[in-house]
Design an enzyme around this catalytic site. Structure first.
Site, PDB file in Angstrom:
ATOM      1  N   ASP A   1       0.877  -1.163   0.000  1.00 44.43           N
ATOM      2  CA  ASP A   1       0.000   0.000   0.000  1.00 44.43           C
ATOM      3  C   ASP A   1       0.925   1.226   0.000  1.00 44.43           C
ATOM      4  O   ASP A   1       2.109   1.110   0.309  1.00 44.43           O
ATOM      5  CB  ASP A   1      -0.882  -0.054   1.251  1.00 44.43           C
ATOM      6  CG  ASP A   1      -1.710   1.200   1.421  1.00 44.43           C
ATOM      7  OD1 ASP A   1      -2.272   1.681   0.415  1.00 44.43           O
ATOM      8  OD2 ASP A   1      -1.794   1.695   2.563  1.00 44.43           O
TER       9      ASP A   1
ATOM     10  N   ASP B   1      -0.003   5.062   1.022  1.00 48.07           N
ATOM     11  CA  ASP B   1      -0.149   6.025   2.123  1.00 48.07           C
ATOM     12  C   ASP B   1      -0.161   5.335   3.486  1.00 48.07           C
ATOM     13  O   ASP B   1      -0.953   4.427   3.725  1.00 48.07           O
ATOM     14  CB  ASP B   1      -1.430   6.853   1.925  1.00 48.07           C
ATOM     15  CG  ASP B   1      -1.414   7.619   0.602  1.00 48.07           C
ATOM     16  OD1 ASP B   1      -0.368   8.203   0.265  1.00 48.07           O
ATOM     17  OD2 ASP B   1      -2.450   7.625  -0.098  1.00 48.07           O
TER      18      ASP B   1
HETATM   19 MG   LIG Z   1      -2.750   3.098   3.688  1.00 50.72          MG
END
Ligand SMILES: [Mg+2]
Ligand SMILES: [Zn+2]
Length: 166
Positions: free
Chosen positions: A14, A16
């Site tokens: 992922d 962020d």
């Molecule tokens: Mg995230």
């Protein structure tokens, strides 16, 4: 001689809260993109251990009209530049631009982007992992048949990756 195709191993990440600091609101420009400490070092370690490194990220800010595809490309170019300072690189980036109400097949927790990446990069799910900081990451990864590791939001990717490769 065997006809078995050699498949790749990968670590899906992922973005962020895993690679860069997850802020309130969205990352809309390079000034708002702040690398987390040692995330580049972690990615370099994955590169050195022959894992493909593939980012899977929801970027609904695009269809919320807060971010253009072009601005996102610039943010990702900036990220790659930051990574290259540590001689780290990502092999591919997949993002979903849709809002939740659009009900697309690619926004996590749906596995669409991961499944695309698995096909396009000949990835063996048996040898691969997904590292994310949210439940939707974990669900999408599990639906795609991947092992998962949940990291604390803005936590140390390096700690997790060092254990994974050892
Ligand atoms: Mg995230
Ligand atoms: Zn989507």
């Amino acid at each position: 001689m065997s006809n078995d195709k050699i498949m790749n191993k990968a670590v899906f990440l992922d973005r962020d809260g895993v690679i860069n600091f997850k802020r309130d609101g969205y990352v809309k420009n390079v000034n708002e993109f702040v690398m987390l400490k040692d995330s580049a070092k972690a990615i370099k370690l994955l590169n050195e251990n022959n894992f493909l490194v593939i980012i899977i990220t929801n970027q609904s800010a695009i269809n919320r009209k807060l971010l253009t595809h072009d601005a996102l490309d610039k943010i990702h170019a900036f990220m790659k530049e930051q990574l290259s300072k540590d001689r780290a690189f990502v092999d591919d980036i997949y993002y979903c631009p849709h809002r939740p109400d659009e009900n697309c097949e690619c926004r996590k927790p749906k596995p669409g982007l991961i499944l695309d990446a698995i096909l396009e990069h000949d990835i063996s799910t048996d040898k691969s992992w997904f590292i994310g900081d949210s439940d939707s990451d974990m669900i999408a990864a599990q639906l795609a048949g991947l092992a998962t590791i949940k990291i604390q939001e803005n936590g140390s990717l390096f700690d997790i990756v060092s254990k994974l490769v050892s």
